[in-house]
Design a protein around this motif. Structure first.
Motif, short mmCIF file in Angstrom:
data_model
loop_
_atom_site.label_atom_id
_atom_site.label_comp_id
_atom_site.label_asym_id
_atom_site.label_seq_id
_atom_site.Cartn_x
_atom_site.Cartn_y
_atom_site.Cartn_z
N ILE A 1 1.60 8.55 -0.04
CA ILE A 1 1.15 7.23 0.61
C ILE A 1 0.34 7.01 -0.03
O ILE A 1 -0.94 7.10 0.03
CB ILE A 1 0.89 7.58 1.83
N ILE A 2 0.08 5.26 -0.66
CA ILE A 2 -1.24 4.92 -1.51
C ILE A 2 -1.78 3.75 -0.41
O ILE A 2 -0.82 2.90 -0.37
CB ILE A 2 -0.71 4.62 -2.36
N ASP A 3 -3.05 2.99 -0.47
CA ASP A 3 -3.30 1.68 -0.14
C ASP A 3 -2.62 0.26 -1.42
O ASP A 3 -2.31 0.96 -2.04
CB ASP A 3 -4.67 1.85 0.39
N MET A 4 -3.26 -0.31 -1.08
CA MET A 4 -2.42 -1.36 -2.50
C MET A 4 -3.98 -1.60 -3.11
O MET A 4 -4.07 -2.39 -4.18
CB MET A 4 -2.69 -2.79 -1.79
N VAL A 5 -4.49 -0.51 -3.09
CA VAL A 5 -5.41 -0.22 -4.40
C VAL A 5 -5.14 1.04 -5.88
O VAL A 5 -5.93 0.76 -6.28
CB VAL A 5 -7.32 -1.07 -4.49
#
Length: 198
Positions: free
Chosen positions: A186-190
């Motif tokens: 799971i990654i964030d938008m950056v």
């Protein structure tokens, strides 16, 4: 014949001796394109065909040859799909009836196996995310604004991705060049890794 199209026809008789005789010009119009709910792929002797159909299975028609992985956006009222163009795989969009086809990506979609590749709409239907080997890109549905979001660790290819409903997180499935040693992150938008699920 195409849906929603007017065709004109005329009969010409010619015996090769006398002047040709022309019938009156006539016309007919085909019915409007069915508003089918389902868009899926059929494998016709190794060739992927994107088709549309209804629940009763009596309104089947072909949208595109050599296309697969349809993803509908209700908010954009478009379907997006993968299509092979001169050996490169790109994301295309079209209206639900197959009209107004548009190539979204300039950087192709890529990975270890074309049949396994996937991409995702955002909830509002304005942007798409997709993998190109070890890189994850975001692009506007009109083909502008291609942005690199994330680069996977060395030896990993991004095969599948999915955007969270709120648009704040992305789930990624990566694997090696043979399709093994998979990870789900799971990654964030950056591009920061929030967690590794498996």
């Amino acid at each position: 014949l195409k849906y929603g199209t007017t065709y004109f026809w005329q009969i010409i008789a010619n015996d090769g001796v006398n002047n040709a005789v022309y019938s009156a010009t006539n016309k007919f119009t085909t019915t409007n394109t069915p508003l089918n709910r389902f868009h899926y792929v059929q494998n016709n002797n190794g060739k992927f065909t994107l088709v549309s159909n209804n629940l009763e299975n009596n309104s089947l028609f072909t949208l595109f040859e050599n296309a697969w992985r349809p993803r509908k956006s209700n908010n954009a009222n478009l379907i997006a799909y993968l299509k092979n163009v001169s050996g490169n795989i790109h994301i295309f969009t079209s209206k639900l009836d197959g009209s107004a086809e548009f190539q979204v990506t300039k950087i192709p979609v890529g990975g270890f196996n074309a049949k396994e590749l996937d991409f995702s709409w955002n909830q509002s239907g304005t942007e798409l995310i997709y993998g190109n080997f070890d890189k994850l890109y975001k692009v506007n549905k009109d083909g502008t604004g291609t942005t690199l979001i994330y680069t996977a660790p060395s030896g990993e290819f991004i095969t599948e991705c999915d955007w969270s409903y709120d648009g704040a997180k992305i789930a990624l499935k990566t694997n090696n060049i043979s399709g093994y040693n998979s990870n789900i992150r799971i990654i964030d938008m950056v591009g920061n890794v929030i967690s590794t699920v498996i």
